[in-house]
Design a protein around this motif. Structure first.
Motif, short mmCIF file in Angstrom:
data_model
loop_
_atom_site.label_atom_id
_atom_site.label_comp_id
_atom_site.label_asym_id
_atom_site.label_seq_id
_atom_site.Cartn_x
_atom_site.Cartn_y
_atom_site.Cartn_z
N ILE A 65 53.64 -26.60 -38.31
CA ILE A 65 53.08 -27.45 -39.35
C ILE A 65 51.59 -27.21 -39.52
N GLY A 66 50.90 -27.03 -38.40
CA GLY A 66 49.46 -26.76 -38.48
C GLY A 66 49.16 -25.48 -39.24
N ARG A 67 49.98 -24.46 -39.00
CA ARG A 67 49.78 -23.21 -39.73
C ARG A 67 50.13 -23.36 -41.22
N LEU A 68 51.17 -24.17 -41.50
CA LEU A 68 51.55 -24.39 -42.89
C LEU A 68 50.44 -25.09 -43.66
N LEU A 69 49.81 -26.07 -43.04
CA LEU A 69 48.73 -26.80 -43.70
C LEU A 69 47.53 -25.90 -44.00
N GLN A 70 47.42 -24.81 -43.26
CA GLN A 70 46.36 -23.84 -43.50
C GLN A 70 46.79 -22.72 -44.44
N GLY A 71 48.01 -22.83 -44.97
CA GLY A 71 48.51 -21.81 -45.88
C GLY A 71 49.13 -20.61 -45.20
N ASP A 72 49.37 -20.71 -43.89
CA ASP A 72 49.95 -19.61 -43.13
C ASP A 72 51.42 -19.90 -42.87
N ASP A 78 54.06 -13.24 -48.80
CA ASP A 78 54.28 -12.06 -49.63
C ASP A 78 55.77 -11.83 -49.87
N VAL A 79 56.59 -12.11 -48.85
CA VAL A 79 58.04 -11.95 -49.00
C VAL A 79 58.56 -12.93 -50.05
N LEU A 80 58.13 -14.19 -49.95
CA LEU A 80 58.59 -15.20 -50.92
C LEU A 80 58.08 -14.89 -52.32
N ALA A 81 56.87 -14.35 -52.42
CA ALA A 81 56.31 -14.05 -53.74
C ALA A 81 57.13 -13.01 -54.48
N GLU A 82 57.85 -12.16 -53.74
CA GLU A 82 58.69 -11.15 -54.38
C GLU A 82 60.02 -11.72 -54.86
N HIS A 83 60.50 -12.80 -54.23
CA HIS A 83 61.85 -13.29 -54.50
C HIS A 83 61.88 -14.61 -55.28
N VAL A 84 60.87 -15.46 -55.11
CA VAL A 84 60.89 -16.77 -55.76
C VAL A 84 60.91 -16.67 -57.28
N PRO A 85 60.10 -15.78 -57.92
CA PRO A 85 60.14 -15.72 -59.39
C PRO A 85 61.53 -15.40 -59.94
N VAL A 86 62.31 -14.60 -59.23
CA VAL A 86 63.65 -14.25 -59.71
C VAL A 86 64.54 -15.50 -59.72
N THR A 87 64.55 -16.24 -58.61
CA THR A 87 65.37 -17.44 -58.54
C THR A 87 64.87 -18.52 -59.49
N ALA A 88 63.56 -18.67 -59.61
CA ALA A 88 63.01 -19.67 -60.52
C ALA A 88 63.39 -19.36 -61.97
N THR A 89 63.29 -18.10 -62.35
CA THR A 89 63.69 -17.70 -63.70
C THR A 89 65.17 -17.96 -63.93
N LEU A 90 65.99 -17.60 -62.96
CA LEU A 90 67.43 -17.81 -63.07
C LEU A 90 67.76 -19.30 -63.17
#
Length: 305
Positions: A68-75, A88-100
């Protein structure tokens, strides 16, 4: 209205906090993550080394607080398998699912709301029966079978649309229809039942007595009130589409978060799995919050109560 917003924000925060605990515990208590990461042929010493290297030997509460501490820092951590940051992994896949998901929900609303309204205005007619038939077919037909039928008809036989990939907008047409059609029956039935109740209300009869046009009576005085529960259902359906699109993404070879989650589970990529679970939970919570705020704007009785 301000108090209503603050209360809903507090509830959303509590939901996300509780869900983060559940997501963390589910991943770590479903099995030994060190053994899964070490592989089937790993020895006890190898598993112990992996457990010590990644801190799995520490108490769960300390591991959770560190996460949680790392998440709050954006890590969001680093993928053990892909050797990349989880962000970076999520940035490649989230737009596809969001668009769908957005396209699928748009298709579901564009089909279900007009049919629900027409079925309510013309009960026990051909339109009502067609709407009922579509609702029954949507519930009875598995999404993967419907998707394969679309793929064969429009992709193989007619060759109108591409059957795999996500490089152009045309690649999302069949997946969006296949995913959105699954949500159509519930939205259509709710719209129909809501319109049937509202059209018998006193304020609708009063509007008709004042000589308002039928279109204005239906849209402004009927649909505006009947659509309140539909907004909440649409938010839930969109959350389901974002989190449960793995079958459609697999059939059409879309590299979304559903497909990523399946691959991460196979690889025992703990950091990615935790991030996906939390991301879906946050999406559900935010969509529910937006639905509540829209409902409060549409129906003042909600925020007053």
């Amino acid at each position: 209205m301000l108090f209503f917003i603050l209360k809903r924000l507090l509830v959303t925060f509590l939901v996300v906090a509780v869900t983060s605990v559940i997501a963390f515990l589910l991943v770590h208590m479903s099995g030994d993550p060190a053994a899964a990461m070490a592989g089937e042929g790993a020895s006890a010493s190898d598993i112990a080394a992996v457990r010590e290297l990644f801190g799995f030997d520490r108490p769960l509460i300390l591991q959770y607080l560190d996460w949680i501490g790392r998440l709050l820092q954006g890590d969001f951590g680093r993928s053990y398998y892909l050797r990349m940051d989880v962000v970076d992994v999520l940035a490649e896949h989230v737009p596809v699912t969001a668009t769908l998901g957005v396209l699928a929900l748009t298709f579901a609303l564009a089909l279900s709301i007009p049919l629900g309204v027409l079925a309510a205005l013309r009960p026990n007619t051909v339109i009502d029966r067609i709407s009922l038939w579509l609702a029954v077919a949507g519930q009875a037909l598995p999404s993967f079978l419907f998707a394969l039928g679309l793929m064969y008809l429009f992709g193989v036989y007619l060759r109108w649309l591409p059957i795999s990939g996500d490089s152009t907008w045309a690649h999302f047409i069949m997946p969006s229809v296949a995913l959105g059609y699954y949500a159509t029956p519930a939205i259509m039935r709710l719209t129909r039942s809501g319109m049937l109740d509202v059209m018998q209300a006193d304020h609708v009869r009063t509007a008709r007595a004042y000589g308002l046009t039928p279109w204005r009576v239906v849209v402004r005085h009927g649909l505006r009130h009947a659509i309140v529960p539909v907004v909440s259902l649409a938010a839930v359906q969109l959350g389901f589409m974002l989190g449960g699109s793995i079958v459609i993404e697999t059939i059409f070879s879309l590299k979304g978060i559903g497909h990523l989650a399946w691959e991460s589970i196979q690889r025992a990529d703990i950091e990615v799995i935790q991030a996906i679970l939390l991301l879906i939970a946050v999406a559900y919570a935010i969509l529910t919050l937006v639905a509540d705020l829209l409902n409060a704007a549409l129906d003042p009785r909600i925020r007053i109560s």
